[in-house]
Scaffold this motif. Structure first.
Motif, PDB file in Angstrom:
ATOM      1  N   SER A   1       0.847  -1.181   0.000  1.00  0.00           N
ATOM      2  CA  SER A   1       0.000   0.000   0.000  1.00  0.00           C
ATOM      3  C   SER A   1       0.887   1.238   0.000  1.00  0.00           C
ATOM      4  CB  SER A   1      -0.906  -0.018   1.239  1.00  0.00           C
ATOM      5  OG  SER A   1      -1.718   1.118   1.261  1.00  0.00           O
ATOM      6  N   VAL A   2       0.679   2.146  -0.966  1.00  0.00           N
ATOM      7  CA  VAL A   2       1.454   3.380  -1.100  1.00  0.00           C
ATOM      8  C   VAL A   2       0.470   4.523  -1.312  1.00  0.00           C
ATOM      9  CG1 VAL A   2       3.187   4.595  -2.466  1.00  0.00           C
ATOM     10  CG2 VAL A   2       3.362   2.136  -2.162  1.00  0.00           C
ATOM     11  N   GLY A   3       0.655   5.623  -0.570  1.00  0.00           N
ATOM     12  CA  GLY A   3      -0.276   6.728  -0.722  1.00  0.00           C
ATOM     13  C   GLY A   3       0.277   8.059  -0.266  1.00  0.00           C
ATOM     14  N   ALA A   4      -0.429   9.114  -0.638  1.00  0.00           N
ATOM     15  CA  ALA A   4      -0.081  10.474  -0.229  1.00  0.00           C
ATOM     16  C   ALA A   4      -1.369  11.212   0.109  1.00  0.00           C
ATOM     17  CB  ALA A   4       0.662  11.194  -1.342  1.00  0.00           C
ATOM     18  N   LEU A   5      -1.302  12.062   1.149  1.00  0.00           N
ATOM     19  CA  LEU A   5      -2.458  12.852   1.571  1.00  0.00           C
ATOM     20  C   LEU A   5      -1.998  14.277   1.852  1.00  0.00           C
ATOM     21  CD1 LEU A   5      -5.507  12.666   2.313  1.00  0.00           C
ATOM     22  CD2 LEU A   5      -4.765  12.396   4.676  1.00  0.00           C
ATOM     23  N   TYR A   6      -2.683  15.257   1.258  1.00  0.00           N
ATOM     24  CA  TYR A   6      -2.358  16.674   1.428  1.00  0.00           C
ATOM     25  C   TYR A   6      -3.501  17.349   2.176  1.00  0.00           C
ATOM     26  CZ  TYR A   6      -1.532  21.561   0.266  1.00  0.00           C
ATOM     27  OH  TYR A   6      -1.323  22.914   0.354  1.00  0.00           O
ATOM     28  N   THR A   7      -3.178  18.126   3.193  1.00  0.00           N
ATOM     29  CA  THR A   7      -4.191  18.897   3.917  1.00  0.00           C
ATOM     30  C   THR A   7      -3.843  20.373   3.843  1.00  0.00           C
ATOM     31  OG1 THR A   7      -3.032  18.682   6.025  1.00  0.00           O
ATOM     32  CG2 THR A   7      -4.681  17.022   5.520  1.00  0.00           C
ATOM     33  N   HIS A   8      -4.871  21.210   3.723  1.00  0.00           N
ATOM     34  CA  HIS A   8      -4.688  22.664   3.643  1.00  0.00           C
ATOM     35  C   HIS A   8      -5.681  23.324   4.602  1.00  0.00           C
ATOM     36  CE1 HIS A   8      -3.445  26.393   1.664  1.00  0.00           C
ATOM     37  NE2 HIS A   8      -4.686  26.773   1.911  1.00  0.00           N
ATOM     38  N   GLY A   9      -5.148  24.066   5.567  1.00  0.00           N
ATOM     39  CA  GLY A   9      -5.983  24.721   6.554  1.00  0.00           C
ATOM     40  C   GLY A   9      -6.564  26.030   6.046  1.00  0.00           C
ATOM     41  N   PHE A  10      -7.749  26.383   6.544  1.00  0.00           N
ATOM     42  CA  PHE A  10      -8.416  27.617   6.149  1.00  0.00           C
ATOM     43  C   PHE A  10      -8.083  28.782   7.076  1.00  0.00           C
ATOM     44  CE2 PHE A  10     -12.033  24.987   4.203  1.00  0.00           C
ATOM     45  CZ  PHE A  10     -11.377  24.918   3.002  1.00  0.00           C
ATOM     46  N   LYS A  11      -7.754  28.487   8.333  1.00  0.00           N
ATOM     47  CA  LYS A  11      -7.553  29.560   9.306  1.00  0.00           C
ATOM     48  C   LYS A  11      -6.163  30.173   9.192  1.00  0.00           C
ATOM     49  CE  LYS A  11      -9.134  29.367  13.380  1.00  0.00           C
ATOM     50  NZ  LYS A  11      -9.299  28.984  14.775  1.00  0.00           N
ATOM     51  N   ASP A  12      -6.079  31.448   9.490  1.00  0.00           N
ATOM     52  CA  ASP A  12      -4.803  32.148   9.539  1.00  0.00           C
ATOM     53  C   ASP A  12      -4.100  31.737  10.822  1.00  0.00           C
ATOM     54  OD1 ASP A  12      -2.709  33.971   9.446  1.00  0.00           O
ATOM     55  OD2 ASP A  12      -3.911  35.514  10.401  1.00  0.00           O
ATOM     56  N   THR A  13      -2.895  31.182  10.701  1.00  0.00           N
ATOM     57  CA  THR A  13      -2.182  30.691  11.878  1.00  0.00           C
ATOM     58  C   THR A  13      -1.163  31.681  12.425  1.00  0.00           C
ATOM     59  OG1 THR A  13      -0.592  29.567  10.465  1.00  0.00           O
ATOM     60  CG2 THR A  13      -2.489  28.287  11.217  1.00  0.00           C
ATOM     61  N   THR A  14      -0.953  32.813  11.741  1.00  0.00           N
ATOM     62  CA  THR A  14       0.019  33.797  12.239  1.00  0.00           C
ATOM     63  C   THR A  14      -0.644  35.050  12.783  1.00  0.00           C
ATOM     64  OG1 THR A  14       0.208  34.832  10.081  1.00  0.00           O
ATOM     65  CG2 THR A  14       1.786  33.080  10.598  1.00  0.00           C
TER      66      THR A  14
ATOM     67  N   TYR B   1      -0.553  36.179   5.347  1.00  0.00           N
ATOM     68  CA  TYR B   1      -1.165  35.206   6.247  1.00  0.00           C
ATOM     69  C   TYR B   1      -0.533  33.841   6.002  1.00  0.00           C
ATOM     70  CZ  TYR B   1      -4.645  38.852   6.653  1.00  0.00           C
ATOM     71  OH  TYR B   1      -5.252  40.048   6.878  1.00  0.00           O
ATOM     72  N   THR B   2      -0.496  33.036   7.036  1.00  0.00           N
ATOM     73  CA  THR B   2       0.055  31.692   6.920  1.00  0.00           C
ATOM     74  C   THR B   2      -1.040  30.688   7.260  1.00  0.00           C
ATOM     75  OG1 THR B   2       2.220  32.469   7.571  1.00  0.00           O
ATOM     76  CG2 THR B   2       1.832  30.127   7.737  1.00  0.00           C
ATOM     77  N   HIS B   3      -1.168  29.677   6.413  1.00  0.00           N
ATOM     78  CA  HIS B   3      -2.132  28.601   6.638  1.00  0.00           C
ATOM     79  C   HIS B   3      -1.364  27.299   6.819  1.00  0.00           C
ATOM     80  CE1 HIS B   3      -5.519  31.133   5.483  1.00  0.00           C
ATOM     81  NE2 HIS B   3      -4.692  31.638   4.568  1.00  0.00           N
ATOM     82  N   SER B   4      -1.896  26.410   7.654  1.00  0.00           N
ATOM     83  CA  SER B   4      -1.218  25.134   7.872  1.00  0.00           C
ATOM     84  C   SER B   4      -1.396  24.247   6.639  1.00  0.00           C
ATOM     85  CB  SER B   4      -1.767  24.434   9.116  1.00  0.00           C
ATOM     86  OG  SER B   4      -3.124  24.133   8.947  1.00  0.00           O
ATOM     87  N   ARG B   5      -0.319  23.599   6.260  1.00  0.00           N
ATOM     88  CA  ARG B   5      -0.321  22.670   5.127  1.00  0.00           C
ATOM     89  C   ARG B   5       0.513  21.458   5.522  1.00  0.00           C
ATOM     90  NH1 ARG B   5       0.315  27.785   3.063  1.00  0.00           N
ATOM     91  NH2 ARG B   5       2.556  27.610   3.211  1.00  0.00           N
ATOM     92  N   THR B   6       0.028  20.283   5.156  1.00  0.00           N
ATOM     93  CA  THR B   6       0.744  19.058   5.489  1.00  0.00           C
ATOM     94  C   THR B   6       0.660  18.091   4.314  1.00  0.00           C
ATOM     95  OG1 THR B   6       0.095  19.298   7.803  1.00  0.00           O
ATOM     96  CG2 THR B   6       0.902  17.157   7.125  1.00  0.00           C
ATOM     97  N   LEU B   7       1.783  17.489   3.982  1.00  0.00           N
ATOM     98  CA  LEU B   7       1.814  16.415   2.991  1.00  0.00           C
ATOM     99  C   LEU B   7       2.360  15.179   3.693  1.00  0.00           C
ATOM    100  CD1 LEU B   7       1.558  15.320   0.098  1.00  0.00           C
ATOM    101  CD2 LEU B   7       3.919  16.076  -0.272  1.00  0.00           C
TER     102      LEU B   7
END
Length: 100
Positions: free
Chosen positions: A57-70, A82-88
Motif C-alpha cells: 500500500s502506497v499513498g499520499a495525503l495533502y491537507t490545507h488549513g483555512f484559518k490564519d495561523t500567524t 497570512y500563513t495557513h497550515s499545510r501538510t503532505l
C-alpha cells in the motif's frame, strides 16, 4: 472522515481517491497561539497484491488549513501576509488481504 472512491486498475490492484474535511489541533508554547484549525484534505492510495494475501500500500495525503495561523503578520517589504497550515504525508507499507 474522508470519502473514498475506489477504482479497479487490474485484477490485483486498486486505486483509492480520498477527499474530505479535516480538523487539527495546533499546539504552541504560547497559550494565546494554541488553536484548532480546519480545512480540506485530498490524496490517493494504491493497493496491490504481491503474493497470496500479502500486499503493498502506497499513498499520499495533502491537507490545507483555512484559518490564519500567524494572526496577520506585517512584512515591510511584502505588506500583510497570512500563513495557513499545510501538510503532505506520504506512507507506504505492507498490507494483509483475505484470499479470494
Amino acid at each position: 472522515m474522508l470519502s473514498d472512491r475506489r477504482i479497479e486498475l487490474y485484477d490485483r490492484s486498486e486505486l483509492h481517491l480520498l477527499v474530505g474535511p479535516f480538523l487539527a489541533y495546533q499546539w504552541n508554547p504560547d497559550p494565546k497561539a494554541t488553536d484548532f484549525d480546519f480545512g480540506v484534505a485530498g490524496g490517493a492510495q494504491l493497493d496491490t497484491r504481491l503474493y497470496g494475501g500479502l500486499g503493498l500500500s502506497v499513498g499520499a495525503l495533502y491537507t490545507h488549513g483555512f484559518k490564519d495561523t500567524t494572526h496577520s503578520v506585517v512584512d515591510h517589504w511584502k505588506g500583510w501576509y497570512y500563513t495557513h497550515s499545510r501538510t503532505l504525508s506520504i506512507r507506504a507499507g505492507l498490507s494483509v488481504h483475505t484470499i479470494d
